[in-house]
Write an enzyme that holds these catalytic residues in place. Structure first.
Site, PDB file in Angstrom:
ATOM      1  N   HIS A 131       0.804  -1.233   0.000  1.00  0.00           N
ATOM      2  CA  HIS A 131       0.000   0.000   0.000  1.00  0.00           C
ATOM      3  C   HIS A 131       0.836   1.281   0.000  1.00  0.00           C
ATOM      4  CE1 HIS A 131      -3.505  -2.450   0.619  1.00  0.00           C
ATOM      5  NE2 HIS A 131      -3.148  -2.822   1.838  1.00  0.00           N
ATOM      6  N   GLY A 139      -2.078   2.565   4.755  1.00  0.00           N
ATOM      7  CA  GLY A 139      -2.513   1.207   5.071  1.00  0.00           C
ATOM      8  C   GLY A 139      -1.468   0.359   5.774  1.00  0.00           C
ATOM      9  N   ASP A 167      -3.169 -11.122  -1.240  1.00  0.00           N
ATOM     10  CA  ASP A 167      -3.555 -10.489   0.020  1.00  0.00           C
ATOM     11  C   ASP A 167      -5.058 -10.181  -0.015  1.00  0.00           C
ATOM     12  OD1 ASP A 167      -1.870  -8.673   2.279  1.00  0.00           O
ATOM     13  OD2 ASP A 167      -3.838  -7.832   1.774  1.00  0.00           O
ATOM     14  N   ASP A 250      -3.842 -12.545   5.222  1.00  0.00           N
ATOM     15  CA  ASP A 250      -5.063 -12.034   5.833  1.00  0.00           C
ATOM     16  C   ASP A 250      -6.348 -12.494   5.136  1.00  0.00           C
ATOM     17  OD1 ASP A 250      -4.457 -10.501   3.633  1.00  0.00           O
ATOM     18  OD2 ASP A 250      -4.419  -8.581   4.697  1.00  0.00           O
ATOM     19  N   TYR A 289      -2.821 -10.797  10.552  1.00  0.00           N
ATOM     20  CA  TYR A 289      -2.985 -10.122  11.837  1.00  0.00           C
ATOM     21  C   TYR A 289      -3.375 -11.056  12.974  1.00  0.00           C
ATOM     22  CZ  TYR A 289      -2.635  -6.565   8.363  1.00  0.00           C
ATOM     23  OH  TYR A 289      -2.166  -5.831   7.303  1.00  0.00           O
TER      24      TYR A 289
HETATM   25 ZN   LIG Z   1      -4.012  -7.073   3.489  1.00  0.00          ZN
END
Ligand SMILES: [Zn+2]
Length: 375
Positions: A131, A139, A167, A250, A289
């Site tokens: 990002h 981001g 992603d 993610d 995450y």
């Molecule tokens: Zn991501």
């Protein structure tokens, strides 16, 4: 010389802040887990150098790089810097390693471009910050190491590159850099109606850009269609000199930031299928995450890249690494299921393939045959 894993101890104990999704350990888990598995002998590991500020300005603006360095040195930013460069925001807070940590990920990407000059395979789990923008943080990304990797490959004589991004979020920074480059194939699969809200099905630039937004609840069977109907045919047709795979963790069911529900088999199978399609391969990290799912996914991806077998049940030393993780401030951390400690490979999450998904794949696949071939 390869496969090589590029990592660093700078990630260990580094956090964006106690409330931020990037408070969780990620690269340190990969190093600990792959070593516990016996998959990372010293000759397969290289400590990532920190990129020099001047090296970052092959894409980032000198003003921005200077502002990022100053923010780390001073531990604060003023309102003008926050507005102009996106530093000191909720997404991109001031934290102690806010320059050195991303500069290390960037250093790995720049080095990977050199090391892959004549071929090989490299995994940089600290990379994939897709990002980042030329003059601002965005981001959770302060720099865009993915763009820097692509530019480094180019500087080392590698012209045609396929960048594949699985992603859960759109590859907005990479697209900003290369959407109009005829020698770059860009493919992004990402959850629809999710930040940064770019990457619509029809967005394509002048070059070879394929954006595939995907609905909530995406399962492995649906992703297999994406792989076989879009990703592999596009890369095969393009016949790249190098492939860069942004393998953000993610889009799996356990991740708290997306509503895609893949198992990590989707990532492993995509990686395995892409590996034979180019003589140079760079595997980057990205989002992710949940400390267990991200550590297991990127460690397993290294096993695939390095040709190691993933056992059904982990040996005690590897299990101890996973049992040593905590997930503060998230309900998923209170009662982790047993297989997060004892396995690397998830149980597949197969299911019905929605026509909504196959229609979008067909829409994009119709463009593949129109791509110019290499040479
Ligand atoms: Zn991501």
């Amino acid at each position: 010389m390869t496969p090589l894993l590029l990592g660093s101890e700078i990630y260990r104990g580094s956090s964006y802040g106690s409330w931020h999704p990037l408070r969780v350990p990620r690269v340190s888990t990969v190093l600990d887990l792959t070593r516990a598995m016996g998959w990372l002998p010293p000759e397969r590991f290289r400590s990532s150098p920190r990129a020099k500020p001047a090296a970052l300005t092959i894409w980032h603006t000198p003003d921005y790089v200077a502002a990022l360095q100053a923010a780390e040195a001073e531990g604060t930013v003023d309102d003008a810097t926050r507005a102009r460069h996106g530093l000191g925001t909720n997404a991109n807070p001031v934290f102690p390693e806010m320059y050195r940590r991303p500069a290390t990920g960037a250093g790995a990407s720049l080095l990977a471009g050199e090391l892959l000059r004549d071929g090989g395979r490299i995994h940089s789990p600290g990379g994939g910050t897709h990002h980042g923008m030329p003059d601002r943080a965005n981001g959770f990304c302060y720099l865009n190491d993915a763009v820097l990797a692509l530019l480094s490959l180019r500087r080392n004589g590698v012209q045609r590159i396929a960048y594949v991004d699985i992603d859960a979020h759109h590859m907005d920074g990479v697209e900003h850099a290369f959407a109009d480059d005829p020698d770059m194939l860009l493919v992004s699969t990402h959850e629809e109606r999710r930040w940064p809200f770019t990457g619509a099905l029809g967005d394509r630039g002048i070059g070879q850009t394929f954006n595939l937004p995907l609905p909530r609840g995406l399962n492995d069977s649906e992703f297999a269609r994406v792989r076989d109907g879009l990703i592999l045919p596009a890369v095969e047709r393009f016949a790249p000199d190098a492939i860069v795979l942004q393998c953000g963790a993610d889009a799996v069911e356990e991740d708290p930031l997306s509503r895609l529900t893949l198992s990590n088999n989707a990532h492993f199978d995509t990686l395995a299928a892409l590996l034979p399609l180019a003589p140079r391969f760079l595997l980057l990290g990205g989002g992710g995450y949940n400390p267990w799912s991200v550590g297991r996914l990127w460690s397993g991806a290294w096993a695939v890249l390095a040709g190691r077998e993933i056992p059904e049940r982990l040996p005690p030393a590897a299990e101890a690494v996973l049992r040593g993780l905590t997930f503060e401030g998230n309900s998923r951390g209170k009662n982790p299921p047993g297989h997060w400690f004892t396995t690397i490979r998830d149980t597949p999450r197969e299911g019905a393939v929605r026509s909504d998904v196959t229609d979008r794949i067909a829409h994009l696949a119709a463009r593949i045959g129109a791509m110019p071939r290499a040479g």
